[in-house]
Structure formats: structure tokens, C-alpha cells
Design an enzyme around this catalytic site. Structure first.
Site, PDB file in Angstrom:
ATOM      1  N   TYR A  43     -12.987  46.971  16.180  1.00 55.47           N
ATOM      2  CA  TYR A  43     -13.080  46.845  14.653  1.00 55.47           C
ATOM      3  C   TYR A  43     -11.232  47.054  14.188  1.00 55.47           C
ATOM      4  O   TYR A  43     -11.419  47.295  12.849  1.00 55.47           O
ATOM      5  CB  TYR A  43     -14.143  48.149  14.418  1.00 55.47           C
ATOM      6  CG  TYR A  43     -15.686  47.502  14.992  1.00 55.47           C
ATOM      7  CD1 TYR A  43     -16.313  46.529  13.909  1.00 55.47           C
ATOM      8  CD2 TYR A  43     -15.626  47.562  16.155  1.00 55.47           C
ATOM      9  CE1 TYR A  43     -17.461  45.759  14.340  1.00 55.47           C
ATOM     10  CE2 TYR A  43     -17.353  46.792  16.318  1.00 55.47           C
ATOM     11  CZ  TYR A  43     -17.431  46.007  15.637  1.00 55.47           C
ATOM     12  OH  TYR A  43     -19.013  45.450  15.238  1.00 55.47           O
ATOM     13  N   GLU A 122       1.944  50.855   7.120  1.00 57.08           N
ATOM     14  CA  GLU A 122       1.364  52.278   6.977  1.00 57.08           C
ATOM     15  C   GLU A 122       1.502  53.302   6.499  1.00 57.08           C
ATOM     16  O   GLU A 122       2.233  53.663   6.564  1.00 57.08           O
ATOM     17  CB  GLU A 122      -0.137  51.987   8.194  1.00 57.08           C
ATOM     18  CG  GLU A 122      -0.626  50.613   8.682  1.00 57.08           C
ATOM     19  CD  GLU A 122      -1.489  50.459   9.710  1.00 57.08           C
ATOM     20  OE1 GLU A 122      -1.045  51.523  10.134  1.00 57.08           O
ATOM     21  OE2 GLU A 122      -1.755  49.650  10.000  1.00 57.08           O
ATOM     22  N   HIS A 239     -10.696  58.418   7.132  1.00 63.57           N
ATOM     23  CA  HIS A 239     -10.370  57.214   6.459  1.00 63.57           C
ATOM     24  C   HIS A 239      -9.705  56.624   4.856  1.00 63.57           C
ATOM     25  O   HIS A 239     -11.406  57.304   4.653  1.00 63.57           O
ATOM     26  CB  HIS A 239     -10.452  55.609   7.409  1.00 63.57           C
ATOM     27  CG  HIS A 239      -9.548  54.451   6.966  1.00 63.57           C
ATOM     28  ND1 HIS A 239      -9.216  54.059   5.754  1.00 63.57           N
ATOM     29  CD2 HIS A 239      -8.703  54.119   8.278  1.00 63.57           C
ATOM     30  CE1 HIS A 239      -8.094  53.922   6.192  1.00 63.57           C
ATOM     31  NE2 HIS A 239      -7.357  53.196   7.192  1.00 63.57           N
ATOM     32  N   ARG A 285      -3.000  60.297   6.052  1.00 62.51           N
ATOM     33  CA  ARG A 285      -4.226  59.527   5.416  1.00 62.51           C
ATOM     34  C   ARG A 285      -4.686  60.885   5.406  1.00 62.51           C
ATOM     35  O   ARG A 285      -5.984  60.583   4.122  1.00 62.51           O
ATOM     36  CB  ARG A 285      -4.182  59.213   6.308  1.00 62.51           C
ATOM     37  CG  ARG A 285      -5.454  57.971   6.942  1.00 62.51           C
ATOM     38  CD  ARG A 285      -5.682  58.125   8.144  1.00 62.51           C
ATOM     39  NE  ARG A 285      -5.213  56.749   8.194  1.00 62.51           N
ATOM     40  CZ  ARG A 285      -5.550  55.938   9.100  1.00 62.51           C
ATOM     41  NH1 ARG A 285      -5.963  56.137  10.416  1.00 62.51           N
ATOM     42  NH2 ARG A 285      -4.988  54.878   9.521  1.00 62.51           N
ATOM     43  N   HIS A 346     -13.471  59.318  10.807  1.00 60.53           N
ATOM     44  CA  HIS A 346     -12.629  58.015  11.581  1.00 60.53           C
ATOM     45  C   HIS A 346     -12.329  58.241  13.115  1.00 60.53           C
ATOM     46  O   HIS A 346     -12.112  57.147  13.980  1.00 60.53           O
ATOM     47  CB  HIS A 346     -11.606  57.602  10.027  1.00 60.53           C
ATOM     48  CG  HIS A 346     -10.834  55.796  10.963  1.00 60.53           C
ATOM     49  ND1 HIS A 346     -10.914  54.864  11.154  1.00 60.53           N
ATOM     50  CD2 HIS A 346      -8.990  55.750  11.231  1.00 60.53           C
ATOM     51  CE1 HIS A 346     -10.677  54.146  11.619  1.00 60.53           C
ATOM     52  NE2 HIS A 346      -8.986  54.351  11.043  1.00 60.53           N
ATOM     53  N   ARG A 381      -3.228  62.038  13.234  1.00 60.01           N
ATOM     54  CA  ARG A 381      -2.759  60.906  13.997  1.00 60.01           C
ATOM     55  C   ARG A 381      -1.971  59.771  13.683  1.00 60.01           C
ATOM     56  O   ARG A 381      -2.349  59.744  12.007  1.00 60.01           O
ATOM     57  CB  ARG A 381      -3.467  60.590  14.583  1.00 60.01           C
ATOM     58  CG  ARG A 381      -3.260  58.837  15.247  1.00 60.01           C
ATOM     59  CD  ARG A 381      -4.891  58.315  15.220  1.00 60.01           C
ATOM     60  NE  ARG A 381      -5.062  57.895  14.237  1.00 60.01           N
ATOM     61  CZ  ARG A 381      -5.475  56.376  14.299  1.00 60.01           C
ATOM     62  NH1 ARG A 381      -4.909  55.204  14.740  1.00 60.01           N
ATOM     63  NH2 ARG A 381      -6.566  56.153  12.854  1.00 60.01           N
TER      64      ARG A 381
HETATM   65  P1  FAD Z   1     -13.440  51.760  22.462  1.00 64.07           P
HETATM   66  O1  FAD Z   1     -12.723  50.902  21.913  1.00 64.07           O
HETATM   67  O2  FAD Z   1     -14.513  52.500  21.421  1.00 64.07           O
HETATM   68  O3  FAD Z   1     -14.665  51.684  23.659  1.00 64.07           O
HETATM   69  C1  FAD Z   1     -15.450  52.455  23.670  1.00 64.07           C
HETATM   70  C2  FAD Z   1     -16.332  52.149  24.942  1.00 64.07           C
HETATM   71  O4  FAD Z   1     -17.307  52.794  26.019  1.00 64.07           O
HETATM   72  C3  FAD Z   1     -17.363  51.193  24.254  1.00 64.07           C
HETATM   73  O5  FAD Z   1     -17.519  49.835  25.448  1.00 64.07           O
HETATM   74  C4  FAD Z   1     -18.442  51.294  24.602  1.00 64.07           C
HETATM   75  O6  FAD Z   1     -19.756  50.742  24.811  1.00 64.07           O
HETATM   76  C5  FAD Z   1     -18.533  52.707  25.453  1.00 64.07           C
HETATM   77  N1  FAD Z   1     -19.019  53.622  25.452  1.00 64.07           N
HETATM   78  C6  FAD Z   1     -19.362  54.997  24.924  1.00 64.07           C
HETATM   79  N2  FAD Z   1     -20.703  55.198  25.129  1.00 64.07           N
HETATM   80  C7  FAD Z   1     -20.579  55.304  26.644  1.00 64.07           C
HETATM   81  C8  FAD Z   1     -21.588  56.026  27.102  1.00 64.07           C
HETATM   82  N3  FAD Z   1     -22.359  56.832  27.395  1.00 64.07           N
HETATM   83  N4  FAD Z   1     -22.007  54.956  28.787  1.00 64.07           N
HETATM   84  C9  FAD Z   1     -21.443  54.313  28.502  1.00 64.07           C
HETATM   85  N5  FAD Z   1     -20.371  52.983  27.352  1.00 64.07           N
HETATM   86  C10 FAD Z   1     -19.891  54.076  26.586  1.00 64.07           C
HETATM   87  N6  FAD Z   1      -5.917  52.342  16.057  1.00 64.07           N
HETATM   88  C11 FAD Z   1      -4.749  51.424  15.396  1.00 64.07           C
HETATM   89  O7  FAD Z   1      -3.880  52.480  16.595  1.00 64.07           O
HETATM   90  N7  FAD Z   1      -4.837  51.134  14.695  1.00 64.07           N
HETATM   91  C12 FAD Z   1      -5.602  50.179  13.694  1.00 64.07           C
HETATM   92  O8  FAD Z   1      -5.199  48.961  13.082  1.00 64.07           O
HETATM   93  C13 FAD Z   1      -7.484  50.995  13.778  1.00 64.07           C
HETATM   94  N8  FAD Z   1      -7.843  50.718  12.582  1.00 64.07           N
HETATM   95  C14 FAD Z   1      -8.940  50.980  12.729  1.00 64.07           C
HETATM   96  C15 FAD Z   1      -9.960  50.794  12.971  1.00 64.07           C
HETATM   97  C16 FAD Z   1     -11.845  51.058  12.601  1.00 64.07           C
HETATM   98  C17 FAD Z   1     -12.392  50.659  11.240  1.00 64.07           C
HETATM   99  C18 FAD Z   1     -11.749  51.922  13.824  1.00 64.07           C
HETATM  100  C19 FAD Z   1     -13.443  52.498  13.724  1.00 64.07           C
HETATM  101  C20 FAD Z   1     -10.743  52.157  14.345  1.00 64.07           C
HETATM  102  C21 FAD Z   1      -9.693  52.230  14.281  1.00 64.07           C
HETATM  103  N9  FAD Z   1      -8.993  52.924  15.219  1.00 64.07           N
HETATM  104  C22 FAD Z   1      -7.126  51.947  15.063  1.00 64.07           C
HETATM  105  C23 FAD Z   1      -8.619  53.135  16.280  1.00 64.07           C
HETATM  106  C24 FAD Z   1      -8.812  53.003  17.311  1.00 64.07           C
HETATM  107  O9  FAD Z   1     -10.275  51.618  17.483  1.00 64.07           O
HETATM  108  C25 FAD Z   1      -9.822  53.613  18.772  1.00 64.07           C
HETATM  109  O10 FAD Z   1      -9.368  55.074  18.642  1.00 64.07           O
HETATM  110  C26 FAD Z   1      -9.402  52.880  20.333  1.00 64.07           C
HETATM  111  O11 FAD Z   1      -9.358  51.145  20.211  1.00 64.07           O
HETATM  112  C27 FAD Z   1     -10.325  52.999  21.375  1.00 64.07           C
HETATM  113  O12 FAD Z   1     -10.277  52.795  22.332  1.00 64.07           O
HETATM  114  P2  FAD Z   1     -10.754  53.436  23.368  1.00 64.07           P
HETATM  115  O13 FAD Z   1     -11.007  52.180  24.303  1.00 64.07           O
HETATM  116  O14 FAD Z   1     -10.812  54.454  23.906  1.00 64.07           O
HETATM  117  O15 FAD Z   1     -12.252  52.984  23.280  1.00 64.07           O
HETATM  118  C1  SIN Z   2      -6.211  50.742   9.226  1.00 61.65           C
HETATM  119  O1  SIN Z   2      -6.166  49.939   9.463  1.00 61.65           O
HETATM  120  O2  SIN Z   2      -6.053  51.234   8.236  1.00 61.65           O
HETATM  121  C2  SIN Z   2      -7.112  51.605  10.632  1.00 61.65           C
HETATM  122  C3  SIN Z   2      -5.515  52.439  10.813  1.00 61.65           C
HETATM  123  C4  SIN Z   2      -5.751  53.417  11.709  1.00 61.65           C
HETATM  124  O3  SIN Z   2      -6.954  53.771  11.758  1.00 61.65           O
HETATM  125  O4  SIN Z   2      -4.231  53.276  12.914  1.00 61.65           O
END
Ligand code: FAD
Ligand code: SIN
Length: 517
Positions: A43, A122, A239, A285, A346, A381
Site C-alpha cells: 500500500y 514530501e 499520517h 508530518r 500510520h 520518521r
Molecule cells: P509489511 O510489508 O507490512 O509485511 C508484513 C508481513 O508480515 C506480511 O506478509 C504479513 O502477512 C506478515 N505478518 C504479520 N503478522 C504475522 C504473523 N503473526 N504471522 C505471520 N506473518 C505475519 N513507507 C515509505 O517508505 N514510503 C511510502 O510511500 C510509504 N507509504 C505508505 C503507505 C501506506 C498506506 C502504508 C500503510 C505504509 C506506507 N509506508 C511507506 C510504510 C511502509 O510501507 C512500511 O513501513 C513497510 O512497507 C513495511 O514493510 P515490512 O516488510 O516491514 O512489513
Molecule cells: C505517503 O505516501 O504519504 C506515505 C509516505 C510514507 O509513509 O513514508
């Protein structure tokens, strides 16, 4: 017991990146509690921050990160992550990630970054440095990673497996995890030499969030129960601009839209950010979120408006194609209408504390991505630094794991999951009611603006619900809802207890003066 060399819990950007780097050595199993693409990564909208332009510098990105972090960043970590930003981008390009390019970009993207990428801006960034793929950067990255992972014969992804608790021996070594097979509702045991915790965010502990349903803070709760050190949990980022809509759930309106000139207005049309910060809509933010919260409290209205109507429909369709389409389907033409927005939970700056290699305080357990606390973000952040952190740290952890793996013995037979002889639940209403109560408590009492009285009240309520659910937990058969409830309670308590300990306002932890007793 299912055995591997490396067990990864979570299939977002952190888990998949780590898996790709370690799979050269041995067998990798990746567990995820939903379909592999479901997590915060998919997302992500705005993009990934990196120094790629000749107008930019490592020093400038470092300074912006430190300023956002309000004095609580680990400077060495900041320097390392930003210095590695170019190589993180090259890693993603090699996977086939297509970042948007400028109209006159050359062919070899790696040769001359600056001429090629269309860079977004941003809040808190003093330069244009956000690489993006339209307004669906996360989906582009997630798909590229998954494609590569699926082609690796050493990696097995196991969807619909929810980690319940880590298995730790008396030497404080992690041996694997118990998890719930969500297809059969039976518990399973996974053993590994090294476990990598990458469960992502915790937005669902709050009533309103930009996060998808899987983001229930499981990794924090699991690590805490296993005895790992957790840090900085008071720093929850809200956010400023999530869509306010009776029908659309958790839809973010990227900050990049303010980077392209969108302004914030009250429903009656008054621009208000001038009164809060010289950078107005592009202030950090936390300041924008608090300003909106303040405006809503003054006006009693349900939302404010984000206005980008000075840009043409043609431009908006090209730069923000998904937002344009989603809102059009809801009857909002963003080239003509203001977008109703509210702040929502967020991102978690804190998490499972890790060292410079991504190792937690438990042996053979690494953590990466949003569940981890590396020290990069400090008290707040900087936008788009989290995708970057996830890639850089996953690769550092992978390199360290490969150095260590030969010296780690595979676990022998592990005890099977033992949950007594439990009955099926007959009072599911207790679980659903408690879910709602925890999320409302967090939103109303541990939100954007805090005070000690509200935090103490939240603490008492959460402890009471925890006690009740603990009894229920050991009496009835576990379900996903019950496990997630236990996790949102444990994670919420971590947030509240950290917030109670921090007596001064800093970064995302903002205290109004305590109300009179
Ligand atoms: P995730 O991508 O959340 O993956 C987590 C994984 O863990 C998933 O596969 C889930 O199923 C699994 N999981 C969770 N609990 C369990 C469990 N108990 N057992 C087994 N599996 C489990 N950051 C930026 O830098 N730039 C952006 O533009 C940005 N935009 C964003 C927009 C939105 C709407 C959101 C929500 C976040 C955004 N962020 C952004 C933040 C960023 O997306 C996240 O911090 C980052 O993607 C997290 O990656 P991750 O691999 O840690 O976790
Ligand atoms: C956004 O696109 O506004 C999210 C960016 C971020 O969470 O880093």
C-alpha cells in the site's frame, strides 16, 4: 516439525529482501498470515527516499532525517542507511522495479541517476528525492520481489500461517516458531537455525489507520512475550491525510500530493497551515497531523479538505493515477473537488530493538522492516525513509546471517504446541467487543495529543482487558481473532507504558499540559 536454515516471518519488503539474499546458502521458509502480497509494503504510495540527484547530497538527506527525528536518531545508523540508499535502489532496479522516469531520461538508469528519475517531494525533505512508481510504489516493489522469490528453488512461501509465539530455549536462543494454520485452524511447529522477524506494522491497534488488516503488531507482541528488548514505542506516526469516507476503508492520500502543491483547507474554505509552521503543508508530518486535529477540535467538523484543484485533470491522472481512479469511483473528481481527509495511525517508529546487524536481544533472532527499531527514525520518521530502511537493513542482516550460519546448530525435535484440552469458544462476542474497546481506547486516550491522565486511564483499561482475555485464551480454542486480540492488547500496552515513561513532548509524542485534578 518443519525445518529450514532460515525462517522468515512476514513477506513484505523486509522479509522478501532478506530471503533473496540468504537463499544462496540454504533452505528458506517464509510464513505469512494472509496472501503473500498483503502487508503495508503493497500500500506504500509516495515512494522511497534516496540520494540520486546531483542537486542532492548524503549530508542533506542525513540532516533532514536527524531533524525529523528530533534529536533521538542514532547518527551512525542514519549515516549508514543514507549512504547505502544508492545501492538499495540498484538492488530494486536489478529486480525489475520500474520507477517513474523523467520525459528525457537516458537508457542506462544506473549510470546517471540524476537525469532519469522523476523525483517527488514530501514533508521534511529539503530536496526532491522520492523515487516512485506513480502513486503505487509499494505494489511495484512488492510484485517485483515476489516474482523473484517465487523463481528461487530454495525458498518456500507458506501463506495463511500466523505466527503465535517464538520458541526460545534456556540459553536465550531462538529455535523457531509455533504458528496457526489458518486453513485448518491447527497449530504447526517450524524450526530453523536463524529466524528473521518481519511482521510489519501495528496500525490496527488504533480505530483509524492507513494500514491493512494484517497490521496488528503481532511481531512486537510475539517478541515481547519471548523476552526481547522493545524500544521507542511511544513514537507512533499519524499520517495527516487519510480519506474520510463512509465507504472506503483505510485509504491513504499520499503526502506527495502536497509535494505537488495541494493545500489544506477547512470545510468552509479557509487555508490554515500558515498559522502552524513556516513550511505550511510541507511541514513535518507530526505538525501537520496535530494542526488538522486542532482544527477539527475547534470546528467540530469531521474532516478537512485537501485541495489540488489548481492542477489539470490530465496531470493528476498521470501523476496520481490510482488516487484519481479510486476517488473518481467515489464521486470525487480531484481536479475539481477538495478531498475530505483526517489523520490516522500510520507507522511505528519504535519496535523490536536491533543492533547494527539487525540482531535482536535474543540469539539467532533478527528483526527487520517496520517491526524493528534500528535507531534510524528517532522520535519521528522522515517520509519515505521506511522502505529504504527495510531494504538496507535486510541486506545487512542477510550478510551477517551468512557469516554466522555455519556455526549454528539446527534445532533437534521441538516440543509440539500444547494448548491444553481447550473447547471451542461459545462467546465470540467477548472477543469482538474487546477488539473494539482496545482500538477505541487507543484512539481516544493514546492518540495524537496526549496527557498523563488519559494515558493512565488507558493503561488501567488495557490491563483489565488483558486479564480477561488471558483467562479466555487458555480456556478456549485459539482462533486468528483471538490471537490478534492478544497481540493488539500486548502491543498497545507497550505503547502506553513507553508513553507514560516519557515525561516531555518530543517528536511524535506530544503532551498537552495535564488537566487539573
Ligand atoms: P509489511 O510489508 O507490512 O509485511 C508484513 C508481513 O508480515 C506480511 O506478509 C504479513 O502477512 C506478515 N505478518 C504479520 N503478522 C504475522 C504473523 N503473526 N504471522 C505471520 N506473518 C505475519 N513507507 C515509505 O517508505 N514510503 C511510502 O510511500 C510509504 N507509504 C505508505 C503507505 C501506506 C498506506 C502504508 C500503510 C505504509 C506506507 N509506508 C511507506 C510504510 C511502509 O510501507 C512500511 O513501513 C513497510 O512497507 C513495511 O514493510 P515490512 O516488510 O516491514 O512489513
Ligand atoms: C505517503 O505516501 O504519504 C506515505 C509516505 C510514507 O509513509 O513514508
Amino acid at each position: 516439525m518443519l525445518k529450514s536454515d532460515f525462517l522468515i516471518i512476514g513477506s513484505g519488503i523486509a522479509g522478501l529482501t532478506y530471503g533473496l539474499d540468504v537463499c544462496k546458502y540454504g533452505k528458506v521458509t517464509i510464513l505469512c498470515k494472509d496472501e503473500p502480497g498483503e502487508g503495508n509494503t503493497t500500500y506504500a504510495q509516495g515512494g522511497i527516499a534516496a540520494v540520486t540527484s546531483c542537486n542532492d547530497s548524503i549530508e542533506s538527506h542525513v540532516n533532514d532525517t536527524l531533524t525529523a527525528g528530533a534529536g533521538l536518531c542514532d547518527k551512525t545508523v542514519v549515516q549508514t542507511v543514507i549512504e547505502e540508499s544508492g545501492s538499495a535502489i540498484n538492488f530494486l532496479l536489478d529486480l525489475g522495479v520500474n520507477f517513474d522516469l523523467t520525459k528525457n531520461s537516458g537508457k542506462d538508469k544506473k549510470q546517471d541517476f540524476s537525469q532519469n528519475f522523476s523525483l517527488g517531494k514530501e514533508g521534511g525533505h529539503s530536496e526532491r528525492r522520492i523515487l516512485h512508481a506513480g502513486d503505487q510504489t509499494g505494489r511495484e516493489i512488492q510484485n517485483a520481489l515476489l516474482k523473484k522469490v517465487r523463481a528461487e528453488k530454495n525458498i518456500t512461501i507458506v501463506p495463511m500461517r500466523m505466527a503465535i509465539d517464538l520458541i526460545i530455549n534456556s540459553n536465550n536462543e531462538c529455535l523457531g516458531v509455533y504458528c496457526l494454520n489458518l486453513n485448518t485452524n491447527e497449530a504447526e511447529t517450524y524450526g530453523a537455525k536463524i529466524t528473521y522477524l518481519a511482521t510489519g506494522g501495528l496500525g490496527k491497534v488504533y480505530l483509524y489507520t492507513s494500514n491493512p488488516d494484517v497490521a496488528t503488531g503481532d511481531g512486537i507482541a510475539i517478541a515481547k512475550r519471548a523476552g526481547a528488548l522493545i524500544k521507542d514505542m511511544e513514537f507512533i506516526q499519524f499520517h495527516p491525510t487519510c480519506l474520510y469516507s463512509p465507504v472506503a476503508k483505510n485509504f491513504l492520500i499520499t503526502e506527495a500530493i502536497r509535494g505537488e502543491g495541494a493545500i489544506l483547507k477547512t470545510v468552509s474554505g479557509a487555508r490554515f497551515m500558515d498559522g502552524y509552521h513556516p513550511l505550511k503543508e510541507l511541514a513535518p508530518r507530526d505538525i501537520v497531523a496535530r494542526a488538522i486535529d486542532h482544527q477539527l477540535k475547534i470546528s467540530g467538523e469531521d474532516y478537512v479538505l485537501l485541495d489540488i484543484t489548481d492542477k489539470s485533470e490530465e496531470y493528476l491522472k498521470e501523476r496520481f493515477p490510482n488516487i484519481f481512479k479510486v476517488l473518481m469511483n467515489l464521486g470525487i473528481n480531484i481536479s475539481k473537488d477538495g478531498i475530505p481527509v483526517v489523520p490516522a495511525a500510520h507507522y511505528s517508529c519504535g519496535g523490536v530493538a536491533v543492533d547494527k546487524y539487525g540482531l535482536t536481544s535474543i540469539k539467532n533472532l533478527y528483526a527487520g522492516g517496520e517491526v524493528s527499531r534500528t535507531g534510524l527514525h528517532g522520535a519521528n520518521r522522515l517520509a519515505s525513509n521506511s522502505l529504504l530502511e527495510a531494504v538496507v537493513y535486510a541486506r545487512i542482516s542477510a550478510a551477517h546471517s551468512l557469516e554466522k550460519i555455519e556455526s549454528i546448530k539446527a534445532p533437534d525435535a521441538l516440543p509440539e504446541w500444547d494448548h491444553l484440552d481447550t473447547d471451542n469458544s461459545y462467546e465470540q462476542v467477548l472477543v469482538t467487543h474487546s477488539w473494539d474497546e482496545v482500538r477505541r481506547t487507543m484512539w481516544n486516550l493514546v492518540g495524537i495529543v496526549r496527557n498523563t491522565k488519559r494515558l493512565e486511564s488507558a493503561h488501567r483499561r488495557l490491563l483489565f482487558i488483558k486479564e480477561e482475555i488471558n483467562q479466555y485464551y487458555w480456556k478456549y480454542r485459539i482462533t486468528k481473532d483471538l490471537l490478534e486480540l492478544r497481540n493488539i492488547i500486548d502491543t498497545s500496552l507497550e505503547i502506553v507504558e513507553a508513553a507514560l515513561l516519557r515525561k516531555e513532548s518530543v517528536g511524535l509524542h506530544y503532551l498537552e499540559s495535564d488537566i487539573k485534578k
